[in-house]
Motif scaffolding. Structure first.
Motif, PDB file in Angstrom:
ATOM      1  N   GLN A 189       0.827  -1.196   0.000  1.00  0.00           N
ATOM      2  CA  GLN A 189       0.000   0.000   0.000  1.00  0.00           C
ATOM      3  C   GLN A 189       0.871   1.259   0.000  1.00  0.00           C
ATOM      4  O   GLN A 189       0.561   2.229  -0.662  1.00  0.00           O
ATOM      5  N   ALA A 190       1.981   1.169   0.745  1.00  0.00           N
ATOM      6  CA  ALA A 190       2.812   2.364   0.924  1.00  0.00           C
ATOM      7  C   ALA A 190       3.671   2.698  -0.296  1.00  0.00           C
ATOM      8  O   ALA A 190       4.062   3.839  -0.446  1.00  0.00           O
ATOM      9  N   VAL A 191       3.989   1.717  -1.146  1.00  0.00           N
ATOM     10  CA  VAL A 191       4.911   2.033  -2.245  1.00  0.00           C
ATOM     11  C   VAL A 191       4.311   3.079  -3.172  1.00  0.00           C
ATOM     12  O   VAL A 191       5.017   3.926  -3.702  1.00  0.00           O
ATOM     13  N   GLY A 192       2.987   3.016  -3.339  1.00  0.00           N
ATOM     14  CA  GLY A 192       2.264   4.073  -4.075  1.00  0.00           C
ATOM     15  C   GLY A 192       2.813   4.365  -5.457  1.00  0.00           C
ATOM     16  O   GLY A 192       3.691   3.672  -5.960  1.00  0.00           O
ATOM     17  N   ASN A 193       2.254   5.363  -6.065  1.00  0.00           N
ATOM     18  CA  ASN A 193       2.715   5.775  -7.394  1.00  0.00           C
ATOM     19  C   ASN A 193       3.097   7.233  -7.305  1.00  0.00           C
ATOM     20  O   ASN A 193       2.245   8.100  -7.297  1.00  0.00           O
ATOM     21  N   ASP A 194       4.402   7.486  -7.210  1.00  0.00           N
ATOM     22  CA  ASP A 194       4.795   8.870  -7.004  1.00  0.00           C
ATOM     23  C   ASP A 194       5.329   9.498  -8.282  1.00  0.00           C
ATOM     24  O   ASP A 194       6.159  10.352  -8.271  1.00  0.00           O
TER      25      ASP A 194
END
Ligand SMILES: Cc1cc2nc3c(=O)[nH]c(=O)nc-3n(C[C@H](O)[C@H](O)[C@H](O)COP(=O)(O)O)c2cc1C
Length: 289
Positions: A189-194
Motif C-alpha cells: 500500500q505504501a509504495v504508491g505511485n509517485d
C-alpha cells in the motif's frame, strides 16, 4: 501482538502430537499470543449446511481467521492425515471465496511412533495447504518427528536436544515468515505511485516498476528478513529500452523510502545497490553493518 494458532491433528487425550505441540508453543517469544485451536467438536463438513449458522464452525473459522500464522502438529493415520484434521481443513475452506486459510503462513510438523515421522501425512498436508493458498516455506514444512514416544521426559518436556534445536530453528524461520507476511500488504500500500509516468508494485520478493500501460520497466529482487529487520537487495534490472534514464536509481530510492517508512535496514548485495549505497552518504545509516 501477533497471534499463532496451533492445530493438533490427533484428538486423543494423551496424544504425543499434542505433547509436542505444547513444547513448540513455549518456543515462541512472549510477544506472540498462542492459541490452541480445538478441532474435536467440529461436526462433519456437509456442503448442504455450509453457509447455515453453526456455532462450532463459526468459532473455529474466527480462530483461524484471527491468527497471523498456523502451526499444524499431526500424527499420520494410514499414510495420510487423520480424518478429523481433514474435516477441519474443509470446514475452514468454505464457503468458497471466504476460506480462512488463504494467505496464512503455515508450519507443518508430523509425528509418528514409528521411524518415518509421518512423512506421508506432512506431504499430504502440505499439498492440501498449498491448494488452499496457504504460505508454506521449505524450512518449516518438512519436520517429520519419528519415535515420538521417546523424545519426552516424564513431565512430557522435550528431552531430545537435537529435536529441540531443530524446532527452535524452525520456529525462528516461521516467525520471520509470519512477520514478513503481515508487513507485505502494508508495504504494497505504501509504495504508491509517485510519478506520472510509472507505477510501483510490491510483490513478495520483488519490487516491480511498470509504465502506465502495465509494461514492465524494471524490477528488483529483494528479500525481507527479520531479527534484524532488513531488506536484502539481490538484483536490480532495467528493461533495455529504459536504460540510461536513471530508472535503477529510482528503484534504489524507492527501497530507501520503504526502509525509512518501515524502520528497516538494507543489505545491498548486487553491484548496483552496493555502489548506490556507497556513493550516497545520506543513506549510510540505513546500511546493515
Ligand atoms: C488409525 C491409525 C492409523 C495409523 N496409521 C499410521 C501410519 O500410517 N503411519 C504411522 O507412522 N503411524 C500410524 N499410526 C500410529 C500413530 O503414529 C500412533 O498411534 C501415534 O501415537 C498417534 O498419534 P498421537 O499419539 O498424537 O495420538 C496409526 C494410528 C492409528 C490410530
Amino acid at each position: 501482538m501477533k497471534k499463532i494458532g496451533i492445530i493438533v491433528g490427533s484428538l486423543r487425550r494423551y496424544s504425543w502430537a499434542k505433547a509436542l505441540a505444547k513444547n513448540i508453543a513455549i518456543i515462541f517469544p512472549a510477544e506472540f499470543q498462542i492459541e490452541f485451536i480445538d478441532i474435536s467438536r467440529l461436526g462433519l463438513f456437509n456442503e448442504d449446511i455450509e453457509s447455515q449458522p453453526n456455532a462450532e464452525w463459526d468459532r473455529f473459522r474466527d480462530q483461524v481467521r484471527s491468527s497471523d500464522g498456523i502451526v499444524f502438529v499431526t500424527p499420520e493415520y494410514n499414510r495420510s492425515i487423520p480424518g478429523g484434521l481433514k474435516n477441519a481443513l474443509d470446514v475452514g475452506s468454505r464457503p468458497t471465496s471466504k476460506s480462512v486459510w488463504e494467505g496464512k503462513p503455515a508450519m507443518i510438523v508430523s509425528t509418528s511412533t514409528g521411524r518415518l515421522g509421518g512423512y506421508n501425512a506432512s506431504q499430504h498436508l502440505k499439498d492440501i495447504a498449498l491448494g488452499m493458498y496457504m504460505k508454506i516455506d521449505g524450512g518449516t514444512s518438512d519436520l517429520n518427528i519419528g519415535g515420538v514416544a521417546s523424545i519426552f521426559d516424564n513431565n512430557l518436556a522435550l528431552k531430545d536436544k537435537g529435536i529441540a534445536q531443530l524446532l527452535n530453528m524452525s520456529v525462528r524461520k516461521f516467525i520471520s515468515q509470519v512477520v514478513v507476511s503481515s508487513i507485505e500488504p502494508a508495504i504494497s500500500q505504501a509504495v504508491g505511485n509517485d510519478s506520472d509516468k510509472f507505477n510501483f508494485a510490491f510483490l513478495p520478493h520483488q519490487l516491480h516498476l511498470s509504465d502506465l500501460k502495465g509494461n514492465q520497466v524494471a524490477f528488483a529482487d529483494i528479500e525481507l528478513k527479520f531479527e534484524p529487520d532488513v531488506i536484502i537487495v539481490d538484483h536490480i534490472e532495467v528493461d533495455d529500452k529504459y536504460r540510461g534514464q536513471g530508472i535503477a536509481k529510482l528503484m534504489a530510492e524507492k527501497i530507501v523510502t520503504i526502509c525509512r517508512t518501515f524502520d528497516l535496514k538494507v543489505d545491498p548485495q548486487c553491484e548496483f545497490a552496493v555502489d548506490f549505497f556507497e556513493r550516497n552518504q545520506q543513506y549510510h545509516d540505513l546500511v546493515q553493518r
